[in-house]
Every structure is written in structure tokens, then in C-alpha cells.
Design a protein around this motif. Structure first.
Motif, PDB file in Angstrom:
ATOM      1  N   GLN A   1       9.061  23.722  82.724  1.00  0.00           N
ATOM      2  CA  GLN A   1       9.591  22.407  83.124  1.00  0.00           C
ATOM      3  C   GLN A   1      10.559  21.868  82.073  1.00  0.00           C
ATOM      4  O   GLN A   1      11.628  21.339  82.399  1.00  0.00           O
ATOM      5  CB  GLN A   1       8.433  21.420  83.320  1.00  0.00           C
ATOM      6  CG  GLN A   1       7.577  21.680  84.544  1.00  0.00           C
ATOM      7  CD  GLN A   1       8.196  21.133  85.822  1.00  0.00           C
ATOM      8  OE1 GLN A   1       9.224  20.462  85.794  1.00  0.00           O
ATOM      9  NE2 GLN A   1       7.577  21.426  86.947  1.00  0.00           N
TER      10      GLN A   1
ATOM     11  N   PHE B   1       5.788  15.013  81.281  1.00  0.00           N
ATOM     12  CA  PHE B   1       5.675  16.428  81.587  1.00  0.00           C
ATOM     13  C   PHE B   1       4.222  16.912  81.524  1.00  0.00           C
ATOM     14  O   PHE B   1       3.865  17.883  82.190  1.00  0.00           O
ATOM     15  CB  PHE B   1       6.543  17.254  80.621  1.00  0.00           C
ATOM     16  CG  PHE B   1       8.008  17.138  80.916  1.00  0.00           C
ATOM     17  CD1 PHE B   1       8.589  17.899  81.911  1.00  0.00           C
ATOM     18  CD2 PHE B   1       8.807  16.252  80.202  1.00  0.00           C
ATOM     19  CE1 PHE B   1       9.940  17.794  82.184  1.00  0.00           C
ATOM     20  CE2 PHE B   1      10.145  16.137  80.471  1.00  0.00           C
ATOM     21  CZ  PHE B   1      10.724  16.916  81.470  1.00  0.00           C
TER      22      PHE B   1
ATOM     23  N   LYS C   1       2.970  16.198  84.970  1.00  0.00           N
ATOM     24  CA  LYS C   1       3.539  17.129  85.952  1.00  0.00           C
ATOM     25  C   LYS C   1       2.802  18.463  85.952  1.00  0.00           C
ATOM     26  O   LYS C   1       2.632  19.079  87.011  1.00  0.00           O
ATOM     27  CB  LYS C   1       5.019  17.373  85.659  1.00  0.00           C
ATOM     28  CG  LYS C   1       5.946  16.248  86.083  1.00  0.00           C
ATOM     29  CD  LYS C   1       7.384  16.663  85.854  1.00  0.00           C
ATOM     30  CE  LYS C   1       8.344  15.577  86.333  1.00  0.00           C
ATOM     31  NZ  LYS C   1       9.767  15.989  86.140  1.00  0.00           N
ATOM     32  N   CYS C   2       2.391  18.899  84.796  1.00  0.00           N
ATOM     33  CA  CYS C   2       1.731  20.204  84.670  1.00  0.00           C
ATOM     34  C   CYS C   2       0.211  20.089  84.633  1.00  0.00           C
ATOM     35  O   CYS C   2      -0.486  21.046  84.269  1.00  0.00           O
ATOM     36  CB  CYS C   2       2.233  20.918  83.417  1.00  0.00           C
ATOM     37  SG  CYS C   2       3.976  21.378  83.513  1.00  0.00           S
TER      38      CYS C   2
END
Length: 608
Positions: A295, A600, A603-604
Motif C-alpha cells: 500500500q 495505512f 487499511k491493512c
């Protein structure tokens, strides 16, 4: 005459081939009949030997129960593309390091055997815990098998993790049913051969099949169906009837042995499978961390990356500042090292961190450290594969290495882990030509105290200030290191927290010494260990024990007070704090230095 002779000769000419055809047909029919009888027999025997189920019907005397090693090999083969070929055999590879086995054995007549890189899949176990400055054996000892060898000798560090994470399961009734099934299977073949016992045979067969079905769906007592007590009593009554008949003890004994072997092979299969999956978990990068790297890399090329270039480049080579070196391909791990260091620093403005990584994670690292601030510290990210050094081309990124050293005698066994520099560490004087002193930190380290005192440390002309592992002395490795060129009473040293005098390093040309030793002995990981120990012989300045506490990746029983007092915590070993298998009570020291608000991470699906 011609006509008669023609007929006679014609009958003779055509008669013999007709007989041959008839005989060939008979032979072919007989062959098919024999083949039709042999094929089912061969198939049944092959099915029994190769795919024997835990059912009741097995009477072959020469058969061996299921769970053959070939089944395990087949499982490993299917996983083969995911891991190196020797991943399961050595039980030794980690996400960031290569752990090699050195087995030191003492035999009655031969004395000490030289340490060697061995294909043994496991190692002996005695964790060492520092308590009050003394070394004491870890009270948590591995189980012993029928050959008198610790569990780890066969299954590696999985045994430590398994015993520490064993769950208490309420399965007393399940175990009772398994015992009954075990006994019933042993008696069934003998009962089936008795005349006029067809009813009892059928009753035993039905009870065995019923218990097999129940146990295939149940692992705990809560999984069992209602009225299981009645079924258990019914099976017990059937077994009592079977025991009342006079039977040949040799037949029952044979069946018990077959069942015992089958159960033993089944347990061994599941242990191998579990140990393999454990190695798979500890040596591969978690999906969430891989997602984070991808990402960030995509985002780096999506935005205008020219704005990410730092304006503090002049600090990178300023020898008056405090420079820290970190080798890492793990974004979160390197971030924790830096965050924990600056969080405890009295003055973060004079701290410069140089993160050396590979090409795959370089852009993700640059974006991450540009998005996140670490007080006033300066951070430089370098791609090792693009460094231009004299006489060094096409460099490959290599992380610090770990070695598992096992000592095994007739009466005592113990295992130690030591961390050691990789080839890249011996390029530090060339990479940082303008610097005279640096501190090298590994990415599995957490800092708990201000490290500024390390810069005023007088090392008395020594090159490497390091924590010592006096559980392993050089004299114990003399068959591995040789007889001369070192003090046998010296302790081995650890990487993780190292104060390096680069000026003295260049003066002594230790990099060339290391390369000469590697060229002379070879370039395997074992050769690197030997070369590193001999290169710094007499050049190690021992740091006080309070500077570093190591073993948090494999020792479960560290003293709580030692954890609080240590300036740095080193998670060397298999169980890294970013893995789900990491030791839970040590994870909190690592997780508190993560940035929990970063977009992030969400997101992960990384939840600190």
C-alpha cells in the motif's frame, strides 16, 4: 491323386494353426481368470497398507497401520513451493534471520564432538534465564520421548511454544470412549473367528462403528451427543462379554500392538504437521505487514515523491551527531526501534537514524518515515542494492543472522541463541566514510532508556561494544573455531545493541580480516559465524548487563524486574513480537511504540 493329396495336405496345413488358436484362447481365458482373482486381492492389500482407516476389520499379520511417513512427505511436498526445501528439516528459518544448528555431543569414548551445521530437524532444550545476575536453568523443561530424547530434539522450538500455550480441554469422556474403542478393536478379530458368536460379532461391529462416528465429530465432552453415558455402558458390556471367552493371548496381543503402532504413528504425524505449520507461521511475513508495504509503495508512486526528499541531508554525514544504523525490511519493526529510541532521548535533535533496506521495501520505507515524525530526529532510508562502493557490485540485502547452539552430553542438554553480524555490517566503514562512531540496532529491539551515555563510553581502544553471552564461551567451541588465536575463556558476543568505533575499525582493517577468513573457510552461515567471532577476537568491549536483555523471542520466563531495568529488550529467537505466535507478556513492551492512528494500519487490518 492331386486332388486327394491336395485335400489331405490342405487339412494338415490348416489344422495345426486352428489348434494353436484354440490353445492360445484357453491360455488367455485362464490368464484373465487368474488376473481377476489377483487384482482385487492386491488392491485390498495395498489399500490396507497404504490407506488403512481406523475401522474394526483388519486381520493381516504383516500389515502396518496407517499414517506412514510418506503421507507426511506428501503434505510437505505440497507446501514445497512456499518454503525453502530444508525449511521443515531444519526448523530453523525465521522471517528475518537464518538459524543454524550446532550440535555439541559428548560420547563415552570419543569425548567432545565438534559443533557442526547439521541436518537434524530439532535441538535439545534448556532455556537460560538471568535471575539476580546468576544463570539458572529454565524450570520449563521439554518432554522426553521413549528414546530418552527431549521433544525439541525431534520437533524443534515448536515444543516450547506448544507447552507454553497448551489449553486445558475437558475431554475425560472422549478419552474414555477412545480407550473403549481401542480395546474393542483389539478383541473384535478374535471374536469374529469364534463359531456360533455371530450375534456378539455383529454387536461389537455396530458399537465400534457408532463410536467411530461419534469420535470423528467430537474433540471435547461438550461435542458429544446426549445419552452418551448409555452408549458407553453398552460398549463396556460388550467388551466384558468378549473378555469372557477363552482367546489366544498372542492374537489379542498382536492386535494391541498394531493398534498401539497406529496410534503412535498418528500422533507422530500430527506433531510433524503442527511443527511444520509452526515453522510456516514464524518464517513468513504476516499478510498484514505485506499489505502495508504494498500500500505504501503504491501511494509513493501515486503522489509527487519529489516532496519527500528531506532538507536535512547535511546531517547524514555530520560526525558530531549521534548516528544509529538499522538493517531492516520490516516497516513496523524499524519504526518501533526509532520511536522507542527518540521517546526516551533527552535530546532527539542530535539523533540521526540510517535505515538500510532492500529494493522491494525502499519506497514504502521512504513514504512511511516522511509521513510520521519522530520528534526532532532525522531519518535517512538507503537502498543497499543501489549503493555504489569500491570493489562491491550487485550487493544483496542480508539481515543480521541468528544461530542456535546446542550442547548435548550424556547427562545434560542446553541450547542458546546468539545473534551475529551479516556480510553487510562489514561494509559500514565504507558506507559511512565520514563517521567515526555509530550505534547499530537490530529491528527486533525496543529501547527503554536514553542511549546518549553510549556516545561518551570509553571502550579502551576496543572496536565493538556488545552484550556478552557467557553461557557460550569460545573454549566450548574450540573444535569449531580451532585451537589457537583466541582466549578460550572469552564469552561470545551478541549483535542487537552494538557501539562501533569505525575509526579504529578502519585502522585495523577488520573488514579485510573478515573477508579473508570467509574466503579461507567458505561463505556458509556457519563460516560467517566463525569469521565474525575470530575477527573481533580481543576487540570486544563488554557492555554492562543493564544495557541489554536478550532472549525475548524464545525464553518465556524472564524476570519481571530484569525487564524493567534493561535499557534495551532484544526479541532474538523465533517468536517475534509482530507475529501472532509472539510471547504475549512481552508484546506490550513492543506494541506501545506503534502509531495506532495511521491510516495505512487500518487499511491493512493491523490492530496494535
Amino acid at each position: 491323386m492331386k486332388g486327394g493329396g491336395g485335400v489331405g495336405s490342405g487339412g494338415s496345413a490348416y489344422g495345426f494353426p486352428a489348434k494353436r488358436r484354440w490353445r492360445g484362447l484357453v491360455i488367455g481365458v485362464l490368464g484373465l481368470v487368474i488376473l481377476s482373482m489377483l487384482v482385487p486381492l492386491v488392491f485390498l492389500l495395498g489399500l490396507y497398507n497404504g490407506f488403512h482407516s481406523p475401522g474394526y476389520g483388519f486381520d493381516s499379520q504383516n500389515s502396518k497401520p496407517g499414517f506412514q511417513p510418506s503421507h507426511v512427505d506428501e503434505v510437505i511436498r505440497k507446501f514445497g513451493p512456499t518454503l525453502p526445501k530444508d525449511a521443515f528439516q531444519k526448523h530453523a528459518t525465521e522471517p528475518k534471520k537464518y538459524i543454524k544448528d550446532f550440535i555439541h555431543e559428548n560420547q563415552e569414548a570419543k569425548g567432545l564432538q565438534p559443533p557442526k551445521v547439521d541436518a537434524l530437524p530439532t535441538h535439545t532444550h534448556e532455556n537460560i534465564t538471568k535471575v539476580g545476575g546468576r544463570v539458572q536453568p529454565d524450570p520449563h523443561m521439554a518432554s522426553i520421548d521413549e528414546n530418552g530424547k527431549p521433544c525439541e530434539w525431534k520437533f524443534g522450538s515448536y515444543c516450547i511454544w506448544q507447552q507454553e500455550n497448551r489449553e486445558v480441554i475437558k475431554d475425560s469422556m472422549v478419552k474414555k470412549l477412545k480407550d473403549q474403542l481401542f480395546v474393542a478393536r483389539a478383541y473384535y478379530p478374535s471374536i469374529a473367528k469364534l463359531p456360533d458368536q455371530g450375534k456378539l460379532t455383529q454387536e461389537m461391529k455396530q458399537n465400534i462403528q457408532e463410536l467411530e462416528r461419534i469420535l470423528s465429530e467430537s474433540t471435547t465432552d461438550l461435542d458429544l451427543p446426549l445419552q452418551i453415558e448409555k452408549r458407553s455402558l453398552k460398549m463396556e458390556a460388550t467388551i466384558t462379554k468378549a473378555k469372557s471367552f477363552p482367546l489366544e493371548c498372542s492374537n489379542v496381543d498382536k492386535k494391541f500392538r498394531q493398534l498401539f503402532d497406529m496410534t503412535e504413528d498418528e500422533a507422530d504425524f500430527h506433531m510433524k504437521q503442527s511443527a511444520f505449520l509452526f515453522q510456516l507461521a514464524v518464517q513468513t511475513m504476516p499478510k498484514s505487514l505485506h499489505c502495508l508495504s504494498m500500500q505504501l509503495t503504491v501511494e509513493y508512486f501515486r503522489i509527487d515523491s519529489t516532496n519527500l526528499e528531506l532538507s536535512q541531508a547535511e546531517k547524514y554525514a555530520d560526525p558530531t551527531l549521534n548516528h544509529y544504523i538499522i538493517f531492516s525490511n520490516n516497516i513496523l519493526a524499524s519504526s518501533v526501534v526509532i520511536n522507542s529510541t527518540v521517546s526516551h532521548a533527552k535530546e532527539s535533535g542530535n539523533q540521526v537514524f540510517h535505515v538500510l533496506t532492500d529494493g522491494q521495501n525502499y519506497f514504502a520505507m521512504k513514504l512511511w518515515f516522511s509521513r510520521n515524525s519522530y520528534k526532532e530526529a532525522t531519518i535517512e532510508v538507503l537502498n543497499v542494492e543501489h549503493l555504489k562502493l569500491d570493489d562491491h557490485e550487485n550487493m544483496t540485502f542480508v539481515l543480521p543472522q541468528e544461530f542456535r547452539i546446542s550442547f548435548h552430553t550424556l547427562t545434560h542438554s542446553r541450547t542458546e541463541y546468539i545473534s551475529m553480524f551479516s556480510h553487510l555490517h562489514y561494509l559500514l566503514p565504507e558506507i559511512f566514510k565520514s563517521l567515526d562512531k555509530v550505534v547499530v540496532l537490530e529491528d527486533d529491539v525496543v529501547v527503554q532508556r536514553d542511549l546518549s551515555d553510549l556516545w561518551s563510553l570509553d571502550m579502551g581502544g576496543k572496536v565493538n561494544g556488545a552484550a556478552q553471552c557467557c553461557q557460550v564461551r569460545l573454549g566450548e567451541l574450540k573444535s569449531f573455531l580451532g585451537e589457537n588465536g583466541y582466549n578460550q575463556n572469552d564469552c561470545t558476543w551478541m549483535s542487537g545493541l552494538n557501539v562501533i568505533d569505525l575509526a579504529k575499525w578502519r585502522e585495523l582493517d577488520l573488514s579485510q580480516t573478515f573477508r579473508s577468513l570467509v574466503k579461507e573457510e567458505g561463505s556458509t552461515n556457519a563460516d560467517v559465524l566463525r569469521a565474525s567471532l575470530l575477527t573481533f577476537q580481543g576487540m570486544i568491549y563488554p557492555l554492562h548487563d543493564s544495557w541489554s536483555l536478550y532472549g525475548l523471542g524464545h525464553v518465556y520466563r524472564h524476570n519481571v524486574q530484569d525487564l524493567k531495568k534493561a535499557a534495551t529488550l532484544h526479541y532474538n529467537g523465533y517468536l517475534k513480537p509482530w507475529l501472532e505466535l509472539g510471547i504475549p507478556k512481552y508484546k506490550a513492551h513492543w506494541k506501545k511504540f506503534l502509531d495506532r492512528e495511521d491510516l495505512f494500519l487500518s487499511k491493512c487490518n493491523i490492530n496494535p
